[in-house]
Structures are given as C-alpha cells and as structure tokens.
Design a protein around this motif. Structure first.
Motif, PDB file in Angstrom:
ATOM      1  N   ILE A  21      42.092  34.432  48.230  1.00 59.08           N
ATOM      2  CA  ILE A  21      43.186  34.532  49.209  1.00 59.08           C
ATOM      3  C   ILE A  21      42.817  35.543  50.290  1.00 59.08           C
ATOM      4  O   ILE A  21      43.009  35.308  51.477  1.00 59.08           O
ATOM      5  N   SER A  22      42.243  36.677  49.870  1.00 57.15           N
ATOM      6  CA  SER A  22      41.912  37.707  50.865  1.00 57.15           C
ATOM      7  C   SER A  22      40.839  37.203  51.828  1.00 57.15           C
ATOM      8  O   SER A  22      40.915  37.441  53.030  1.00 57.15           O
ATOM      9  N   GLU A  23      39.872  36.433  51.305  1.00 52.33           N
ATOM     10  CA  GLU A  23      38.842  35.872  52.199  1.00 52.33           C
ATOM     11  C   GLU A  23      39.451  34.798  53.098  1.00 52.33           C
ATOM     12  O   GLU A  23      39.171  34.732  54.295  1.00 52.33           O
ATOM     13  N   GLY A  24      40.313  33.966  52.509  1.00 51.92           N
ATOM     14  CA  GLY A  24      40.921  32.868  53.265  1.00 51.92           C
ATOM     15  C   GLY A  24      41.843  33.350  54.378  1.00 51.92           C
ATOM     16  O   GLY A  24      41.957  32.699  55.412  1.00 51.92           O
ATOM     17  N   LEU A  25      42.497  34.489  54.160  1.00 50.41           N
ATOM     18  CA  LEU A  25      43.454  34.977  55.164  1.00 50.41           C
ATOM     19  C   LEU A  25      42.808  35.923  56.185  1.00 50.41           C
ATOM     20  O   LEU A  25      43.432  36.248  57.203  1.00 50.41           O
ATOM     21  N   SER A  26      41.557  36.352  55.897  1.00 47.30           N
ATOM     22  CA  SER A  26      40.871  37.264  56.834  1.00 47.30           C
ATOM     23  C   SER A  26      40.206  36.466  57.957  1.00 47.30           C
ATOM     24  O   SER A  26      38.985  36.439  58.080  1.00 47.30           O
ATOM     25  N   VAL A  27      41.021  35.802  58.743  1.00 55.37           N
ATOM     26  CA  VAL A  27      40.502  35.012  59.873  1.00 55.37           C
ATOM     27  C   VAL A  27      41.324  35.336  61.111  1.00 55.37           C
ATOM     28  O   VAL A  27      42.399  35.948  61.007  1.00 55.37           O
ATOM     29  N   ASP A  28      40.816  34.930  62.273  1.00 54.95           N
ATOM     30  CA  ASP A  28      41.540  35.104  63.546  1.00 54.95           C
ATOM     31  C   ASP A  28      41.981  36.554  63.772  1.00 54.95           C
ATOM     32  O   ASP A  28      43.122  36.811  64.174  1.00 54.95           O
ATOM     33  N   GLY A  29      41.110  37.502  63.456  1.00 56.11           N
ATOM     34  CA  GLY A  29      41.428  38.911  63.686  1.00 56.11           C
ATOM     35  C   GLY A  29      42.305  39.542  62.615  1.00 56.11           C
ATOM     36  O   GLY A  29      42.633  40.723  62.697  1.00 56.11           O
ATOM     37  N   ASN A  30      42.710  38.771  61.625  1.00 51.96           N
ATOM     38  CA  ASN A  30      43.501  39.349  60.522  1.00 51.96           C
ATOM     39  C   ASN A  30      42.581  40.076  59.545  1.00 51.96           C
ATOM     40  O   ASN A  30      41.444  39.670  59.352  1.00 51.96           O
ATOM     41  N   GLN A  31      43.127  41.123  58.925  1.00 50.69           N
ATOM     42  CA  GLN A  31      42.336  41.829  57.921  1.00 50.69           C
ATOM     43  C   GLN A  31      43.124  41.934  56.627  1.00 50.69           C
ATOM     44  O   GLN A  31      44.248  42.440  56.609  1.00 50.69           O
ATOM     45  N   ALA A  32      42.534  41.402  55.537  1.00 54.35           N
ATOM     46  CA  ALA A  32      43.217  41.445  54.238  1.00 54.35           C
ATOM     47  C   ALA A  32      42.517  42.445  53.321  1.00 54.35           C
ATOM     48  O   ALA A  32      41.308  42.376  53.123  1.00 54.35           O
ATOM     49  N   ASP A  33      43.281  43.392  52.775  1.00 45.16           N
ATOM     50  CA  ASP A  33      42.735  44.377  51.829  1.00 45.16           C
ATOM     51  C   ASP A  33      43.100  43.958  50.408  1.00 45.16           C
ATOM     52  O   ASP A  33      44.263  43.662  50.126  1.00 45.16           O
ATOM     53  N   LEU A  34      42.094  43.984  49.532  1.00 50.19           N
ATOM     54  CA  LEU A  34      42.287  43.607  48.135  1.00 50.19           C
ATOM     55  C   LEU A  34      42.529  44.893  47.334  1.00 50.19           C
ATOM     56  O   LEU A  34      41.685  45.789  47.326  1.00 50.19           O
ATOM     57  N   ILE A  35      43.677  44.977  46.668  1.00 51.04           N
ATOM     58  CA  ILE A  35      44.066  46.245  46.039  1.00 51.04           C
ATOM     59  C   ILE A  35      44.479  46.013  44.585  1.00 51.04           C
ATOM     60  O   ILE A  35      45.440  45.284  44.322  1.00 51.04           O
ATOM     61  N   GLU A  36      43.753  46.628  43.659  1.00 56.27           N
ATOM     62  CA  GLU A  36      44.137  46.503  42.249  1.00 56.27           C
ATOM     63  C   GLU A  36      45.272  47.477  41.967  1.00 56.27           C
ATOM     64  O   GLU A  36      45.168  48.663  42.262  1.00 56.27           O
ATOM     65  N   VAL A  37      46.358  46.968  41.393  1.00 55.59           N
ATOM     66  CA  VAL A  37      47.579  47.764  41.359  1.00 55.59           C
ATOM     67  C   VAL A  37      47.429  49.068  40.591  1.00 55.59           C
ATOM     68  O   VAL A  37      47.938  50.096  40.996  1.00 55.59           O
ATOM     69  N   LYS A  38      46.705  49.089  39.489  1.00 55.51           N
ATOM     70  CA  LYS A  38      46.700  50.317  38.685  1.00 55.51           C
ATOM     71  C   LYS A  38      45.849  51.437  39.291  1.00 55.51           C
ATOM     72  O   LYS A  38      46.118  52.598  39.069  1.00 55.51           O
ATOM     73  N   LYS A  39      44.837  51.057  40.066  1.00 54.12           N
ATOM     74  CA  LYS A  39      43.901  52.090  40.527  1.00 54.12           C
ATOM     75  C   LYS A  39      44.234  52.683  41.882  1.00 54.12           C
ATOM     76  O   LYS A  39      44.077  53.860  42.099  1.00 54.12           O
ATOM     77  N   GLU A  40      44.643  51.821  42.805  1.00 52.75           N
ATOM     78  CA  GLU A  40      44.639  52.274  44.191  1.00 52.75           C
ATOM     79  C   GLU A  40      46.005  52.372  44.824  1.00 52.75           C
ATOM     80  O   GLU A  40      46.123  52.663  45.999  1.00 52.75           O
ATOM     81  N   THR A  41      47.052  52.139  44.040  1.00 52.29           N
ATOM     82  CA  THR A  41      48.368  52.051  44.663  1.00 52.29           C
ATOM     83  C   THR A  41      48.927  53.402  45.058  1.00 52.29           C
ATOM     84  O   THR A  41      49.795  53.477  45.902  1.00 52.29           O
TER      85      THR A  41
END
Ligand SMILES: Cc1cc2nc3c(=O)[nH]c(=O)nc-3n(C[C@H](O)[C@H](O)[C@H](O)COP(=O)(O)O)c2cc1C
Length: 160
Positions: A21-41
């Motif tokens: 999903i993050s790769e699919g949505l990172s188009v047309d100038g959009n930036q998607a960050d992938l965040i694992e809930v327990k570590k980085e929230t």
C-alpha cells in the motif's frame, strides 16, 4: 500529500500488505511512511499527515493491543483524516466482526474504505502453545494460504 501507513504484524503478511500500500500510494508527489505501531508511534506526529491507513493481522479474534490502543488514544484526531482501515485474517466468515471488534465505531463510520486482505499461516513458523493450538484447530501441521492480493489492489484504488 503525506500518508501514514500504521500497521502491526506477527508473521509478516500484514507488513507485506502495508508495504504494498505504501509503495502503491507513493505516486504523483505523495509520500507514504510505513510505521510499525509498537516501535515508532511515540515520536509519530499525526498532524503531519492528511491520510492515514491503519491495519494488521488478527490473532485469536484481535488486532495487537498496541494497534487497538493507538486507535482509541487518537480516535478524535483520526476522525479528521482521510482514513483507510484493513485487517488480515484467515477466517473469511467473520470479516465484518473483525472490524467491529477491533476498531472504534466512530472510525468505522468515517473510513473511506475498509479492506479484508485474507491471511497466511506458515505452520513451521509457529512456536510453543500457538503451535500446539494451531495443530488442533487446523487438524494437522499444515499451512493456510488465504491471501487476497486483489483486495489490496482495490483498497489502494479506493484510497488513491
Ligand atoms: C495463533 C494464530 C491465531 C489466529 N487467529 C485468527 C483469528 O482469530 N481470526 C482470523 O481471521 N485469523 C486468525 N489467524 C490468521 C492470521 O490472521 C493470519 O496468519 C494473518 O496473516 C496474520 O497476520 P500477520 O502475518 O501479519 O501476523 C491466526 C493465526 C495464528 C498464527
């Protein structure tokens, strides 16, 4: 547009879906960050994001406690975002129940889309009591492949 993909995954299938999903949505100038809930929230600032995708793997009927706590804690703020929710599980007869049992109703009400992506169980990866329980449930030492890649594509299309 900035997009946060917030996930939890024990065996890696929900991570694969979240990554796709993050790769699919990172188009047309959009930036998607992938965040694992327990570590980085803890250092996550939701104010930076317009769109938020939240999901993970279901175990014994539940998403991880960390993911459920995250949704409750930020419920009011998440309601203001363009929101997509997903679950990964092999119990296809209880898809709707998995959403209702694991996300606050107010988030289910505002979500742009809700995706059920199926799931995967690799028996050899299971340990201890889980292995013992699964052997009984599955009636043997077998893998389960219920992945639904087309559902991930539909989800991305509806979020895009
Ligand atoms: C111990 C165990 C319990 C599970 N319980 C459920 C369940 O209650 N409902 C369901 O739909 N899937 C259940 N599954 C299937 C998982 O949801 C599936 O393996 C999914 O791919 C998990 O996501 P993950 O690979 O990101 O951890 C279970 C799997 C395991 C190993």
């Amino acid at each position: 547009m900035k997009i946060a993909i917030i996930y939890s995954s024990h065996q890696g299938y929900a991570l694969e879906c979240a990554r796709q999903i993050s790769e699919g949505l990172s188009v047309d100038g959009n930036q998607a960050d992938l965040i694992e809930v327990k570590k980085e929230t803890k250092k996550l600032d939701l104010a930076n994001y317009d769109t938020v995708v939240i999901g993970g793997g279901i175990h014994a009927g539940h998403l991880s406690g960390a993911l459920r706590r995250f949704c409750s804690k930020y419920e009011a703020l998440l309601r203001t975002k363009r929101l997509g929710l997903f679950v990964c599980g092999t119990d296809k007869d209880n898809q709707e129940k998995q959403f209702v049992d694991n996300f606050p109703q107010s988030l289910l009400d505002v979500a742009v889309t809700k995706g059920w992506f199926g799931g995967r169980i690799v028996f050899a990866e299971q340990k201890g009591i889980m292995r013992f329980m699964l052997k009984k449930i599955l009636k043997g030492e077998r893998d389960v492949h219920e992945e639904k890649p087309e559902a991930v594509k539909t989800f991305m299309h509806e979020m895009g």
